[in-house]
Design a protein around this motif. Sequence first.
Motif, PDB file in Angstrom:
ATOM      1  N   MET B 104       0.736  -1.261   0.124  1.00  0.00           N
ATOM      2  CA  MET B 104      -0.066   0.147  -0.012  1.00  0.00           C
ATOM      3  C   MET B 104       0.913   1.244   0.173  1.00  0.00           C
ATOM      4  N   LYS B 105       0.104   2.475  -0.192  1.00  0.00           N
ATOM      5  CA  LYS B 105       1.276   3.587  -0.442  1.00  0.00           C
ATOM      6  C   LYS B 105       0.847   4.554   0.911  1.00  0.00           C
ATOM      7  N   PRO B 106       1.616   5.445   1.093  1.00  0.00           N
ATOM      8  CA  PRO B 106       1.438   6.314   2.046  1.00  0.00           C
ATOM      9  C   PRO B 106      -0.062   7.024   2.243  1.00  0.00           C
ATOM     10  N   SER B 107      -0.567   7.336   0.837  1.00  0.00           N
ATOM     11  CA  SER B 107      -1.953   8.143   1.017  1.00  0.00           C
ATOM     12  C   SER B 107      -3.177   7.164   1.528  1.00  0.00           C
ATOM     13  N   ASP B 108      -2.754   5.770   1.280  1.00  0.00           N
ATOM     14  CA  ASP B 108      -3.789   4.849   1.581  1.00  0.00           C
ATOM     15  C   ASP B 108      -4.175   4.756   3.013  1.00  0.00           C
ATOM     16  N   ALA B 510      -8.999  -0.063   1.656  1.00  0.00           N
ATOM     17  CA  ALA B 510      -8.534  -1.351   0.973  1.00  0.00           C
ATOM     18  C   ALA B 510      -7.315  -0.937  -0.188  1.00  0.00           C
ATOM     19  N   GLY B 511      -7.161   0.534  -0.248  1.00  0.00           N
ATOM     20  CA  GLY B 511      -6.240   0.548  -1.275  1.00  0.00           C
ATOM     21  C   GLY B 511      -6.618   0.067  -2.435  1.00  0.00           C
ATOM     22  N   ALA B 512      -5.791  -0.065  -3.578  1.00  0.00           N
ATOM     23  CA  ALA B 512      -5.967  -0.672  -4.929  1.00  0.00           C
ATOM     24  C   ALA B 512      -4.953  -1.656  -5.234  1.00  0.00           C
ATOM     25  N   VAL B 513      -4.321  -2.147  -4.157  1.00  0.00           N
ATOM     26  CA  VAL B 513      -3.295  -3.153  -4.591  1.00  0.00           C
ATOM     27  C   VAL B 513      -3.750  -4.380  -3.805  1.00  0.00           C
TER      28      VAL B 513
END
Lengths: 136, 539
Positions: B104-108, B510-513
Amino acid sequence: MDELIPANEKAGVPAAGALGVADFLPAATPYAIDPVQSITEVLKAVDDKIPDFAKLVRTDKIALLKDVETRHVVDFATLVRLTYMGYYSRSDVRPMFGVGAHPVQPKGYDVARESNELMDSLTAPVRARGQVFRDV
Amino acid sequence: MKNEPVDVLIVGAGASGAAIAWSLLETRMRILCLEQGPHLADKDFPSRDDDYELSRFGKFSCDPNVRGLKQDYPINADDSCIMPVNFNAVGGSTINFLGHWPRMKPSDFKTKTLDGVADDWPVDYATLSPFYDMNDQTTGVSGLAGNPAYPKYSPPLPPIPIGKLGQTLAKGFNEMGWHWWPSDVSILSEDYDGRQKCVNAGTCDLGCAAGAKGGTNFTYWPMLENAGVELRTECRVREITVDQDTGMATGVIYHGSDGQVHEQKAELVIVACNGVGTPRLLLNSKSKIFPDGLANRSGMVGKNLMFHPLTGVTGVFDEPMKGHEGPMACSILSQEFYETDATRGFVRGYGLHSGRSTTPMTYALGGFGIDNPIPWGDEHRDVMDNVYPYIAGLTVVAEDLPEEHNCVTLDPNLTDSDGISAPKITYRLGENSRKILKHGEERAKEILLAAGANKVLSKGDDAVWWRAGWHQMGTCRMGDDPSRSVVNGWGRSHDVKNLFIVDGSIFVTAGAVNPTSTIQALALYVGDSIKTNIETLFD
Ligand SMILES: Cc1cc2nc3c(=O)[nH]c(=O)nc-3n(C[C@H](O)[C@H](O)[C@H](O)COP(=O)(O)OP(=O)(O)OC[C@H]3O[C@@H](n4cnc5c(N)ncnc54)[C@H](O)[C@@H]3O)c2cc1C
Ligand code: SF4
């Protein structure tokens, strides 16, 4: 069956019936609730319409099957599914579609890893554009 | 039947259960894991059989309702447009997962602050970062360092080949000037830690008989068992028991492999049953002080179920793409459209994944995750001869937002083979997710054409892939507010101080990963927090 998966004679790809896929169907219990019942229903529907299906010309055979398909949706779909399964599960069929005849393990396939130079040149434009995530 | 008490009892031997057991090893506590499925040997994986593809539609289907094995619990998904899928054995769903491993990324972790939707997580990327790294080392992750879509990190192994298909699509992304990168994968590109590298068999969902894929049956469990963690298989937990005076968990009641019902006492109970299995177990654990299910004073157990809704677009190229050669899901990943851009008409975003294609039978039956066979007759011939060998596709993986009406409840009639109530899924696609998928589909078409496709095929309807509920998240969410969340910022139940949850059900968004890298990083973080807080753990 030959009408469900017809042959490609030029490429030497056999039709489903000619390959003996019918033998697969009765034993296909793990993949359908009652394969025999579904197949019997479809055969009976064909037979009721025209007892000598084999003698029809191809276009008439297809028209008849399409008619049976609309009237016996579930059973016909089961027959189609199982025909595909019986056909494509055969190791002698896979190479006709570019896939190895062997079980995929342990041999697998040889796929060369891209050289560092190739990867560098492919990713260069992406790296040049810089960061694509948000700083938080 | 009673058993000797243990210090730590973990329910579920999948991705998260294994990771937290590993984290807690150094405490020297007595750890027991109960797993409802068996321990499969390599020879049990179908990829060594001649008719290997058939098993994808039978005993190795990812759909528990199709497999219908004793260790599976049925799932009622009549009120859902996505069927949750899984595997129940040592390794859990990492037995049949595809090893795609994006973080996941920091913004998630900050969607409320940044985009005004959902909630912020009580942990952030920076906190999880060392646990991602640790897990990557243990699991054996392959990838290319320097991805501009993430803060800096380096996968321990070089990338797996992206193949002709990946190279072709990469050129399309470059043509458009959009981000892409070789996928991070929990698949070995080189021999590693006594395990064999990937042989590109391409059937990762049928269990990797080479041991190259990072299923916990190959990564964590051999180490854990060697180190003395007890793994009791074919043991299905029916209920978590609670002391009605103290409100603390006392252990579990389970159905053992001997056919008997057992009681197992424990000081600490950790639930790791996946995003559907975990709320199901809590909802099945009702008592006088928890009449609505254990740890459910917030009413949030089972709510906010998130999947990653998917759709796909396929390009037909002039040359064979050999898509069946190489790990199934993993070639390249674009995150150009991952972050929110208000001009697009939706919040958050999506990834564009280039999975490889699949073997002929699966393609003929509609493809992995879909289920609509291609036509019979002359059209069949045409598709199999002139389309199948030449395809390369892109999958749009959308971020789902948490919505309370999407949920796991107990089905009033359906039960598993031990008579325990089975889960029912109620899920409908949110408007934001629908817009994301539409946008992604259009962009995917543009890339495929830019990459040289002579034709682009899409499903042409609004439906998302049906059998694609691979990622189950959000049903026991984390949070600081006990009235809005089930566990706190380090996985401990707000209501029951010696009960922890470590699987994807604790995700806030959920993020998109694909989630497993984050699930395991979180499990390691929860383990670390238990160790750090050991003196005051139950306060
Ligand atoms: C086909 C498929 C492809 C996937 N591909 C990817 C991918 O490429 N990348 C990715 O990141 N993720 C992927 N996933 C998802 C990934 O597998 C899951 O995110 C991950 O395994 C979840 O970990 P977990 O520990 O929460 O659950 P699991 O790994 O599913 O483990 C849960 C375990 O708990 C056990 N259990 C449940 N209830 C009980 C009970 N009452 N008593 C005893 N035991 C119980 C189950 O038997 C199971 O073994 C895929 C999943 C599937 C099915
Ligand atoms: S492609 Fe690689 S990881 Fe996947 S099953 Fe084959 S050997 Fe295992």
